[in-house]
Design an enzyme around this catalytic site. Sequence first.
Site, PDB file in Angstrom:
ATOM      1  NE  ARG A 241      34.930 -23.301  22.384  1.00 16.45           N
ATOM      2  CZ  ARG A 241      33.678 -23.661  22.168  1.00 16.45           C
ATOM      3  NH1 ARG A 241      33.062 -23.248  21.068  1.00 16.45           N
ATOM      4  NH2 ARG A 241      33.032 -24.444  23.018  1.00 16.45           N
TER       5      ARG A 241
ATOM      6  CE  LYS B  34      14.893 -26.179  26.573  1.00 12.20           C
ATOM      7  NZ  LYS B  34      14.533 -26.761  25.268  1.00 12.20           N
TER       8      LYS B  34
ATOM      9  N   GLY C 287      32.085 -23.616  27.398  1.00 14.02           N
ATOM     10  CA  GLY C 287      30.817 -23.054  26.949  1.00 14.02           C
ATOM     11  C   GLY C 287      30.490 -21.722  27.590  1.00 14.02           C
TER      12      GLY C 287
ATOM     13  N   GLY D 231      30.142 -29.341  25.595  1.00 12.42           N
ATOM     14  CA  GLY D 231      29.442 -30.613  25.453  1.00 12.42           C
ATOM     15  C   GLY D 231      30.357 -31.813  25.537  1.00 12.42           C
TER      16      GLY D 231
END
Length: 401
Positions: A40, A206, A358, A382
Amino acid sequence: MKTLDDLVASLNEDLFGTRVLVRADLNVPLDGSRITDDGRIRASVPTLARLSETGTRIVVVAHLGRPKGAPDPALSLGPVAERLGELLGMQVPLADLGDEATFTVDALPEGGVALLENIRFDSRETSKNDDERASLARELAALAGPEGVFVSDGFGVVHRKQASVYDVARDLPAYAGDLVLAEVEVLRRLTETPKRPYVVVLGGSKVSDKLAVIEALLPKVDALLVGGGMCYTFLAANGYGVGDSLLERDQIGTCRKLLESGKIVLPTDVVVADDFSAEATTRTVAVDAIPDGWKGLDIGPDSVTSFREVLDGASTVFWNGPMGVFELAPFADGTRGVAQAIVDATAGDGAFSVVGGGDSAAAVRALGLPEDGFSHISTGGGASLEYLEGKSLPGLAVLEQ
């Protein structure tokens, strides 16, 4: 939205030395004070270097981790300032917001860059109270001065309605940095005009974390490949026992309905272990033969082959989420194999491939895959997922006003 091109075109000798407040995403992983993945930071350099070349004075605002609105030495941006300085070829001083920041910014030479200490050390940054965020935004804008401008270049935070992302863009003339602009153009290509076949690869822990993006993408894609911890809830929806693997029982019914689309491709074999560790005993088993007491931690070689067959010939690929616990060597082969299949589709078939930031971006670097083997590696995480879900992102919406 106005872009960095518009800003640079407006800069002339009368504006030489203009102060530019830049919101960057420098939220990198640390091991103590050692940066373990500087992706990043490297992604932020082109915009900062371009501004520096114009002779502007640059004040960078960023966060690190999730401090609770108070200083935390373990989350200081000190290591980031040092690495940013190395990449820019100049000293980048770090300053706390307040008198120290004012003094530091006043002392910057033309083309100089300063970094403010972790903006989330101030509780107003993430406050739900509009007035509190606005008061912090005014302090940031004051550093830029009456002729200052704001450049939003941290795509990883544009889905947050925070002082340094949203409110400050209402106090200063605001522009989209090159990184934000590139991310938006890529995501528009994925949502508005994807070339087919369009294949999405999703992993991660998840189903609940990815449910909204699955529901948004299923009508648009030709195939959706599912790995990672989330695949075990889908396998349970197919009636398989999953041992001690990660399972969201409340999502089994939802997964069963999603499988009715006929577009979801699940693993056929998995790597299971008797413990969550690199020293665990492991086996590769079919998905209908996961032993009781064992947990699935990666997709198996047959699954990599079947996923590769779907990816071969794809024209557009979006990948978000690892296929297993790639940080542990016994469970890295699934992620490596699928990532390599995407690289091969990009090189051989000319696929437009996007890594969704991510953990996926971290896996590319950690597993030694070529970053230039993909068409685009997002810094969004996100933010990318929320864009693909069709949500309005506050940090983009404010630039369009």
